[in-house]
Design a protein around this motif. Structure first.
Motif, short mmCIF file in Angstrom:
data_model
loop_
_atom_site.label_atom_id
_atom_site.label_comp_id
_atom_site.label_asym_id
_atom_site.label_seq_id
_atom_site.Cartn_x
_atom_site.Cartn_y
_atom_site.Cartn_z
N PRO A 1 1.97 -7.03 -4.33
CA PRO A 1 2.66 -8.11 -5.03
C PRO A 1 2.15 -8.32 -6.46
N THR B 1 7.70 -4.27 -2.68
CA THR B 1 8.43 -3.92 -3.89
C THR B 1 8.03 -2.53 -4.34
N VAL C 1 8.46 -11.19 -3.62
CA VAL C 1 7.04 -11.47 -3.37
C VAL C 1 6.88 -12.77 -2.59
#
Length: 371
Positions: free
Chosen positions: A161, A156, A150
């Motif tokens: 984030p 991700t 992040v």
């Protein structure tokens, strides 16, 4: 007031000294084998001590009933009703005495099985706690990795984030809760074992015996069931009940039926025979049920063991990949946690299998224990 406080302090100090002396005999963490645990449980059991006293009491009652007879009546002969009743009382007292000895034997069998169960429960709880610790480590590394991604602006798993961080933090919180639960279960398992063995609650002996998986060997199930029927205290008692009911019927006939109407005696005899048949059916059903449960676990063993091998290989590959920079510490930790979980599942199965194998030999010991 000072004298009161001083006295109270002296009393508390005395109590603490007594406790410390009582528990000082137990080393901090000695090794404890399963056989040692069983021996201590048998020696410390208040239930067995009480059973021994019950045998003594029944023997005294039998002696008293015997003293009321000056000779042994001959079955089929007619005697004074009081003689007949005294003879029947002696037979009843003798049965009660013999049953008290069988009851003590059965209590010993139950205690042995219970000790094994509690010993293995500690080992299983240790496996669970170890797996939970690795899950926490995995979650911590995953959270650290998520934060790093992040910070540098990397995506991700397609999540924002904030969502990625929230998910990783929740996973860590869940893992820590799981670890706390596993540690509490370990403490509870230890205290249950300590109570059985008459140790202090906080005592933590090192259990040195592991459980090994050995398939059950039975040459002939029907032969084994027949042996169980011959050895079962419940079946034996029910059969003795039939014998006593038959004798009582003949005795009352010889005495002129002065105590119980003939039809009532016939009903009581039939009830005793039904009880005996039910006891045999129950023992037979439990024994066969244990056998098939053991067979199911043995069939499942290969599959669960294969999962352990797969997890071991996955960890080996991940560790190798990490050594050349192709895998992260978080990925290796994930494989370690998966392997620990697979081993825990296999160990649970092995313990359950060992417990059922012991129960299969003496099914009457299962009544007050569970795996």
């Amino acid at each position: 007031m000072r004298r009161v406080l001083a006295l109270a302090a002296a009393v508390i100090a005395g109590v603490l000294l007594i406790v410390s002396v009582a528990w000082a005999a137990e080393p901090a963490s000695p090794g404890l084998s399963l056989n040692e645990a069983i021996g201590r449980a048998l020696a410390k059991s208040k239930t067995l001590q009480k059973a021994g006293l019950e045998i003594d009491k029944k023997y005294e009652q039998r002696t008293g009933a015997s003293d009321n007879l000056t000779f042994t009546p001959t079955l089929g002969e007619t005697y004074d009703p009081r003689v007949e009743q005294a003879w029947y009382s002696l037979l009843s007292a003798d049965l009660a005495w013999r049953m008290s000895k069988r009851a003590q034997d059965a209590a010993e069998d139950r205690l042995v099985l219970e000790t094994c169960q509690k010993y293995w429960a500690v080992l299983k709880a240790q496996e669970k706690a170890a797996a939970a610790e690795l899950k926490v480590r995995q979650a911590e590394l995953a959270l650290r990795q998520t934060r790093a991604r992040v910070q540098v602006g990397l995506s991700t798993a397609g999540m924002s984030p904030q969502l990625a961080l929230g998910s990783a933090e929740a996973a860590l919180a869940g893992a820590r809760t799981g670890l706390a639960t596993a540690e509490n279960e370990l403490d509870s398992a230890y205290e249950a074992l300590n109570l059985l063995l008459d140790f202090a609650p906080q005592y933590r002996p090192v259990l040195v015996d592991r459980v090994q998986f050995q398939p059950l060997e039975v040459q002939d199930l029907d032969v084994h069931v027949q042996r169980v029927l011959e050895d079962s205290p419940a079946v034996w008692l029910a059969a003795e009940g039939v014998t006593m009911a038959e004798y009582y019927q003949e005795l009352m006939w010889a005495a002129g039926g002065q105590y119980t109407p003939h039809q009532v005696r016939k009903i009581e005899l039939e009830q005793a025979r039904l009880d005996a048949a039910s006891a045999r059916d129950t023992a037979r059903l439990i024994t066969r049920g244990l056998y098939y449960s053991i067979q199911s676990l043995e069939e499942a063993y290969a599959s669960v063991a294969e999962k352990v091998k797969t997890a071991e290989e996955a960890l080996r590959v991940a560790a190798l990949a990490q050594s050349v920079g192709m895998a992260t510490a978080a990925e290796v930790a994930e494989r370690e946690a998966a392997l620990a979980e697979a081993r825990k599942d296999l160990f649970d199965l092995v313990c359950q299998h060992a417990y059922l194998k012991m129960a299969f030999q003496k099914p009457w010991a299962v009544s007050s224990s569970s795996a």
